[in-house]
Design a protein around this motif. Sequence first.
Motif, PDB file in Angstrom:
ATOM      1  N   VAL A   1      -8.222 -20.882  -2.548  1.00  0.00           N
ATOM      2  CA  VAL A   1      -8.805 -20.629  -3.874  1.00  0.00           C
ATOM      3  C   VAL A   1      -9.502 -21.866  -4.429  1.00  0.00           C
ATOM      4  O   VAL A   1     -10.431 -21.750  -5.235  1.00  0.00           O
ATOM      5  CB  VAL A   1      -7.727 -20.146  -4.875  1.00  0.00           C
TER       6      VAL A   1
ATOM      7  N   GLN B   1      -9.566 -11.147  -5.219  1.00  0.00           N
ATOM      8  CA  GLN B   1      -9.367 -10.427  -6.480  1.00  0.00           C
ATOM      9  C   GLN B   1      -8.513 -11.180  -7.511  1.00  0.00           C
ATOM     10  O   GLN B   1      -8.853 -11.183  -8.693  1.00  0.00           O
ATOM     11  CB  GLN B   1      -8.804  -9.033  -6.218  1.00  0.00           C
ATOM     12  N   PRO B   2      -7.416 -11.826  -7.111  1.00  0.00           N
ATOM     13  CA  PRO B   2      -6.665 -12.581  -8.118  1.00  0.00           C
ATOM     14  C   PRO B   2      -7.477 -13.727  -8.736  1.00  0.00           C
ATOM     15  O   PRO B   2      -7.158 -14.200  -9.825  1.00  0.00           O
ATOM     16  CB  PRO B   2      -5.465 -13.123  -7.327  1.00  0.00           C
ATOM     17  N   ALA B   3      -8.535 -14.153  -8.030  1.00  0.00           N
ATOM     18  CA  ALA B   3      -9.369 -15.256  -8.509  1.00  0.00           C
ATOM     19  C   ALA B   3     -10.752 -14.784  -8.928  1.00  0.00           C
ATOM     20  O   ALA B   3     -11.715 -15.559  -8.931  1.00  0.00           O
ATOM     21  CB  ALA B   3      -9.491 -16.315  -7.409  1.00  0.00           C
TER      22      ALA B   3
ATOM     23  N   ASN C   1      -6.817  -9.965  -1.021  1.00  0.00           N
ATOM     24  CA  ASN C   1      -5.671 -10.578  -1.686  1.00  0.00           C
ATOM     25  C   ASN C   1      -5.958 -11.997  -2.151  1.00  0.00           C
ATOM     26  O   ASN C   1      -5.244 -12.525  -3.007  1.00  0.00           O
ATOM     27  CB  ASN C   1      -4.458 -10.587  -0.745  1.00  0.00           C
TER      28      ASN C   1
ATOM     29  N   ASN D   1      -2.437  -3.053  -8.868  1.00  0.00           N
ATOM     30  CA  ASN D   1      -2.586  -4.304  -9.582  1.00  0.00           C
ATOM     31  C   ASN D   1      -1.256  -4.738 -10.167  1.00  0.00           C
ATOM     32  O   ASN D   1      -0.382  -3.944 -10.461  1.00  0.00           O
ATOM     33  CB  ASN D   1      -3.659  -4.194 -10.681  1.00  0.00           C
ATOM     34  N   LYS D   2      -1.090  -6.060 -10.331  1.00  0.00           N
ATOM     35  CA  LYS D   2       0.201  -6.609 -10.692  1.00  0.00           C
ATOM     36  C   LYS D   2       0.666  -6.144 -12.062  1.00  0.00           C
ATOM     37  O   LYS D   2       1.844  -5.902 -12.296  1.00  0.00           O
ATOM     38  CB  LYS D   2       0.144  -8.133 -10.649  1.00  0.00           C
ATOM     39  N   SER D   3      -0.261  -6.016 -13.031  1.00  0.00           N
ATOM     40  CA  SER D   3       0.155  -5.607 -14.362  1.00  0.00           C
ATOM     41  C   SER D   3       0.722  -4.201 -14.361  1.00  0.00           C
ATOM     42  O   SER D   3       1.708  -3.896 -15.029  1.00  0.00           O
ATOM     43  CB  SER D   3      -1.032  -5.688 -15.334  1.00  0.00           C
TER      44      SER D   3
ATOM     45  N   LYS E   1      -3.719  -0.679  -2.943  1.00  0.00           N
ATOM     46  CA  LYS E   1      -3.182  -1.899  -3.509  1.00  0.00           C
ATOM     47  C   LYS E   1      -3.046  -1.701  -5.011  1.00  0.00           C
ATOM     48  O   LYS E   1      -4.001  -1.342  -5.695  1.00  0.00           O
ATOM     49  CB  LYS E   1      -4.128  -3.074  -3.243  1.00  0.00           C
TER      50      LYS E   1
END
Length: 328
Positions: A203, A229-231, A226, A4-6, A2
Motif C-alpha cells: 500500500v 479496495q481498502p486503499a 484485497n 465489506n467490513k462495515s 466479498k
Amino acid sequence: MKLNKSGLLSGLVLAGSLFASVSSASADEIKVGIANFGEHPQLNASIAGFKQAMAENGFVEGKDVSYSESHTNFDASLVPQMITKLQAENPKLIFTVTTPVSQIAKQALAGSGIPIVFSAVTDPVAAKLVPSWDAGDENMTGASDLQDMAAVLEFTRKLLPNAKRLALPYNPGEANDVALLEKVQELAPAAGFSVVPVGIDNVNDIMQRITSVAGKADVIYTPASNLIQPAIAAVSAAARQIGVPIVNSDSSAVASGTVPASFSVDYSQVGMNAGKIAAEILKGKSPAEIAPSAPAYADHAPLISKSAATAFGIEIPAEFNDCGCIVE
C-alpha cells in the motif's frame, strides 16, 4: 462474494447464535428454507430478489409458498446446525446464500433429496458446487455474483467514449488479481482498450505506482482486490493528481464521492436469477439440467458521482441522463 467490513461488523455485533424467522404455512403451501450467512445489505437484497422472482413465476409467499429463514451472524461453525434445522422442516427446496453456506449445505444435505439453489457465490465451479459452468450438480445449482468484465468494459466505453488506454492496478502476489488482469487483457481489445498493468504489492507504493501512469492511461479500473479496495481513497487521490478518472468495482466509494463511477453486480438481480432457477426446479426440472447463471450486463448497476466526475474532468454523456444512477 466479498463482504465489506462495515457490513460484516454490523452483523457481528449481534450475539453469535442462530437467528431465524419462520413464516406461517398452510397445508397447501410449499415450504422453502432460506439459509443465509448473516444480515448484510447485499445478502438481504439477494433474498428479496429470490422471493420476487419466485412470485413472478407462480410461487407467491403466503399463498403458494412459505419461507423459513435463518442466518448465523457470519459464524461458520453454526451453519451445520442451521442446515439441520431447516432440513427437519421438510422443505421442498433450500436456498443458500454465500459460498461457505452453500458448501456446507451441499455436504450436509447429500443424499437427502432436497434440491439446493445457491446465490452470492462468485465461482461455483472453483467452490466445487457444480461440475462446470455448463451444468448443475445432481442436487445443486444457482446464481453466481461473478462480475462480467465484458460488461464493465462496455460501461467504461459508454462513460468515457474517447478513452483508449485502461490502467489496471493489481497485486502480483494475489492469484485472483492476476487472473482478473489476464481476463481484462483478453477482453479489452474488443471494447477498444489497450491495457496498462500497474503492479502494486504494498500500500505504501500506491501513490508512486498510480501517478506513474500519467500520460500512459486514459482511465483506471480498480478491481475487487484485497489490497486495492481498502486503499481506494489513496488510489483516488493519486489518480486525481494526474487527472485520470476511475471506474470502480464497488459502488460504496462512488456514493461517498471518492471515485467518479462504478459498475457493480446488483444483488437483487442475482437473487432473481436464483429465484427463476428455483421455480424451474419446483416445477419438476432437475438441478443437473440447469447451468449456473452468471450476471449479464443487465444484472449490474451503474453509479456515477456528479461531484467526483466534475473533479476528475468527466463530462457525463447524455445517455446517462435518465439512468437514475447519478448521485451528487
